[in-house]
Motif scaffolding. Structure first.
Motif, short mmCIF file in Angstrom:
data_model
loop_
_atom_site.label_atom_id
_atom_site.label_comp_id
_atom_site.label_asym_id
_atom_site.label_seq_id
_atom_site.Cartn_x
_atom_site.Cartn_y
_atom_site.Cartn_z
N ASP A 167 0.81 -1.21 0.00
CA ASP A 167 0.00 0.00 0.00
C ASP A 167 0.85 1.26 0.00
O ASP A 167 0.48 2.27 0.58
N HIS A 168 2.01 1.22 -0.65
CA HIS A 168 2.90 2.37 -0.66
C HIS A 168 3.07 2.89 -2.08
O HIS A 168 3.28 2.12 -3.02
N TYR A 169 2.99 4.22 -2.23
CA TYR A 169 3.31 4.88 -3.49
C TYR A 169 4.80 5.20 -3.48
O TYR A 169 5.33 5.66 -2.47
N SER A 170 5.48 4.98 -4.61
CA SER A 170 6.87 5.39 -4.75
C SER A 170 7.14 5.70 -6.22
O SER A 170 6.34 5.38 -7.10
N CYS A 171 8.28 6.31 -6.49
CA CYS A 171 8.65 6.72 -7.85
C CYS A 171 8.89 5.50 -8.72
O CYS A 171 9.67 4.61 -8.36
N ILE A 172 8.26 5.47 -9.88
CA ILE A 172 8.41 4.35 -10.81
C ILE A 172 9.83 4.30 -11.37
O ILE A 172 10.42 3.23 -11.50
N ASN A 173 10.38 5.47 -11.69
CA ASN A 173 11.72 5.50 -12.28
C ASN A 173 12.78 4.99 -11.32
O ASN A 173 13.75 4.36 -11.73
N ARG A 174 12.61 5.27 -10.03
CA ARG A 174 13.57 4.75 -9.05
C ARG A 174 13.45 3.23 -8.95
O ARG A 174 14.45 2.53 -8.89
N LYS A 175 12.22 2.74 -8.97
CA LYS A 175 12.02 1.31 -8.85
C LYS A 175 12.61 0.56 -10.05
O LYS A 175 13.23 -0.48 -9.91
N CYS B 110 20.12 7.74 -12.38
CA CYS B 110 18.84 7.20 -11.92
C CYS B 110 18.25 8.11 -10.85
O CYS B 110 18.96 8.84 -10.18
N CYS B 111 16.95 8.03 -10.71
CA CYS B 111 16.27 8.83 -9.69
C CYS B 111 16.69 8.35 -8.31
O CYS B 111 16.73 7.15 -8.04
N GLY B 112 17.02 9.27 -7.43
CA GLY B 112 17.46 8.92 -6.08
C GLY B 112 16.40 9.15 -5.03
O GLY B 112 16.69 9.10 -3.84
N ASN B 113 15.17 9.43 -5.44
CA ASN B 113 14.10 9.73 -4.50
C ASN B 113 13.59 8.44 -3.87
O ASN B 113 12.91 7.64 -4.52
N SER B 114 13.91 8.23 -2.60
CA SER B 114 13.47 7.02 -1.92
C SER B 114 12.26 7.25 -1.03
O SER B 114 11.88 6.37 -0.27
#
Length: 151
Positions: A60-68, A80-84
């Motif tokens: 149930d967590h939203y996170s950045c697709i590009n980081r994943k 790469c995206c570093g937004n964790s």
């Protein structure tokens, strides 16, 4: 080579045909029948670092697709995206409605916004025939050129 006699073989085949008629279901692609669940605010979040969209990444967590996916981003110089940072779906769905002002829920504001949206959409629809006329003129010019070349 069959080990059973022809009569028994025919009876087995007839029984198989009857069973297939009784229990024949149309073939299904099970991958097409499974749909990811839709959430109230799906496709509305954007990553502040890379601009990619947020999606449900774990339960149930939203996170950045590009980081994943660990995709290199052109805007970040190929990194790469570093937004964790993540946010739970429940927390996000509680925060957003609380940020919307109460005045938005009034019918007058809703009517005003809907009329503006309808005007914008009808304007887009009215602009399409002009492109159609331009395309028809270009097609006529190309047809004339083809006839000239053929002669």
């Amino acid at each position: 080579m069959r080990i059973v006699c022809d009569e028994l073989w025919k009876r087995v085949k007839e029984h198989q045909r009857l069973v297939c008629e009784l229990f024949d279901f149309p073939p299904r692609n099970r991958l097409k029948t499974t749909h990811p669940p839709d959430y109230l605010l799906s496709d509305m979040l954007q990553c502040p670092e890379c601009g990619g969209s947020y999606a449900i990444s774990s339960k149930d967590h939203y996170s950045c697709i590009n980081r994943k996916k660990r995709l290199p981003i052109d805007d970040l110089g190929g990194e790469c995206c570093g937004n964790s940072k993540t946010i739970t779906r429940h927390e996000f769905e509680e925060r957003v409605p609380n940020c919307i002002p109460v005045a938005f829920y009034s019918l007058e504001i809703f009517d005003l916004i809907s009329h503006k949206m309808i005007a914008v959409e009808t304007g887009k629809l009215k602009a399409i025939p002009s492109r159609k006329d331009e395309t028809a003129k270009e097609l006529c010019a190309i047809t004339r050129q083809q006839k000239n070349l053929a002669q």
